[in-house]
Design a protein around this motif. Structure first.
Motif, PDB file in Angstrom:
ATOM      1  N   ARG A 128       0.930  -1.195  -0.006  1.00  0.00           N
ATOM      2  CA  ARG A 128      -0.179   0.126   0.235  1.00  0.00           C
ATOM      3  C   ARG A 128       0.970   1.296  -0.074  1.00  0.00           C
ATOM      4  O   ARG A 128       1.623   1.414   1.001  1.00  0.00           O
ATOM      5  CB  ARG A 128      -0.875  -0.107   1.392  1.00  0.00           C
ATOM      6  CG  ARG A 128      -2.062  -1.213   1.380  1.00  0.00           C
ATOM      7  CD  ARG A 128      -2.687  -1.224   2.673  1.00  0.00           C
ATOM      8  NE  ARG A 128      -1.753  -1.544   3.768  1.00  0.00           N
ATOM      9  CZ  ARG A 128      -2.089  -1.655   4.824  1.00  0.00           C
ATOM     10  NH1 ARG A 128      -3.183  -0.990   5.292  1.00  0.00           N
ATOM     11  NH2 ARG A 128      -1.010  -1.683   5.855  1.00  0.00           N
ATOM     12  N   GLN A 154       1.067   3.938   2.868  1.00  0.00           N
ATOM     13  CA  GLN A 154       1.002   3.308   4.148  1.00  0.00           C
ATOM     14  C   GLN A 154       2.107   2.230   4.487  1.00  0.00           C
ATOM     15  O   GLN A 154       2.988   2.489   5.494  1.00  0.00           O
ATOM     16  CB  GLN A 154      -0.231   2.688   4.216  1.00  0.00           C
ATOM     17  CG  GLN A 154      -1.467   3.420   3.814  1.00  0.00           C
ATOM     18  CD  GLN A 154      -2.815   2.834   3.902  1.00  0.00           C
ATOM     19  OE1 GLN A 154      -3.238   1.993   4.975  1.00  0.00           O
ATOM     20  NE2 GLN A 154      -3.545   3.039   2.728  1.00  0.00           N
ATOM     21  N   GLY A 208       3.243   8.804   3.589  1.00  0.00           N
ATOM     22  CA  GLY A 208       2.520   9.039   5.013  1.00  0.00           C
ATOM     23  C   GLY A 208       3.455   8.753   6.027  1.00  0.00           C
ATOM     24  O   GLY A 208       4.599   8.546   5.988  1.00  0.00           O
TER      25      GLY A 208
END
Length: 337
Positions: free
Chosen positions: A264, A267, A334
């Motif tokens: 991901r 992430q 992130g």
């Protein structure tokens, strides 16, 4: 519509009108504007053959792209060329594109000038040490560098602050808690790649963060090589939590490969890419964090205006423009896991 008829309509001499249309500074700016507006209103177009005979010029600007280094399918290049051609057209100049293999580039530059095919050239993707720039300087051929070299004080160029671009990207990742940041890059003999790599290394060093062996993966400048680099990134130990890619096509390939590996992006692993992501790229649901530059089309406009200055007022140069990057934060980055 002849230039004589245009001059009669304006109440000026044909020589004044001719010099105004060609942008000569010995005709004041107000008169140049008035002449160009009247020429547009009356549909005047200069006779290309006559211009060449009188001025000894070709009314063409060349750009030589190396098929061994550049990707002509890169939308950023196509948008830049569109802006360049559009702006040159206003000056009644044509854009001539030649594609070469590395070993024949100097021959093509020499043929373009000695054959009277171009008045000037734009040199793209400059190297740290660039024999093309040396050749053009030695022969006093007019040119503008689309990028710089290690020694760039004595010629005209347009470039981006590549060191700062990498600094912005690395500082963003550090602020998110990433300390294991891999770097995927184009060949470092290309000056933009050298500068971006330098910015990456120096920003990590300033922050007191080490770059482990193997964390810099080179030879990536298109989608396929970016895709192939994924295996090297995932094999690193310890595995990086973030990756910075120094070119947009390599970034597309790398992200595609990470997604195929069921990671991901944003992430499990964060990615920042230098350059805008092509709109037709199928990275579904992902807004990539990028180091953006002024739009390629406006860059093309600026290159056209600069090359016309080189031709019309060479003594006023060298003309040099360093454009500034910005960080566009998306969902591909992130907090560190």
């Amino acid at each position: 519509m002849s230039i004589k008829q245009l001059a009669q309509a304006l109440g000026l001499s044909t020589s004044t009108v001719s010099r105004a249309l060609n942008g000569y500074t010995d005709v004041n700016a107000l008169t140049r504007t008035r002449v160009k507006e009247m020429a547009d209103a009356m549909g005047y177009r200069p006779d290309a053959g006559a211009r060449r005979l009188v001025r000894g010029n070709t009314d063409a600007i060349g750009i030589v792209y190396s098929a061994a280094v550049e990707n002509l399918g890169n939308p950023q290049f196509l948008d830049m060329a569109d802006g360049l051609g559009e702006r040159l057209e206003r000056e009644h100049q044509d854009l001539l594109l030649a594609v070469a293999k590395n070993e024949t580039e100097l021959e093509i530059y020499e043929r373009l000038f000695r054959g009277g095919r171009v008045d000037a050239v734009i040199v793209p993707n400059t190297r740290v040490q660039d024999p093309r720039v040396d050749f053009l300087l030695e022969n006093n051929y007019p040119f503008v560098g689309y990028g710089r070299t290690a020694d760039c004080a004595h010629y005209s160029w347009l470039d981006f602050d590549n060191d700062l671009g990498s600094q912005l990207a690395v500082e963003h990742l550090l602020a998110l808690g990433h300390t294991r940041i891999a770097y995927v890059h184009a060949p470092l003999e290309l000056n933009f790649a050298f500068q971006r790599h330098r910015g990456y290394i120096s920003t990590l060093k300033t922050a007191g963060v080490e770059c482990p062996p193997g964390y810099c993966i080179g030879g990536v400048n298109d989608r396929r090589s970016g895709l192939n680099a994924v295996a090297q990134v995932l094999a690193l130990s310890p595995r990086p939590t973030a990756v910075l890619v120094d070119n947009n096509l390599g970034g597309v390939g790398l992200i595609r490969g990470l997604m195929d590996a069921k990671l991901r992006v944003g992430q499990d692993i964060s990615v920042v890419v230098h350059g805008d992501i092509p709109q037709d790229t199928l990275l579904t649901g992902l807004d990539v964090t990028t180091v953006t530059q002024p739009t390629p089309q406006t860059t093309g406009f600026a290159l056209a205006e600069m090359v016309m200055k080189v031709l019309r007022d060479p003594e006023g140069g060298p003309y040099q423009l360093l454009r500034q990057p910005a960080l566009q934060v998306g969902t591909s980055t992130g907090p560190a896991a």
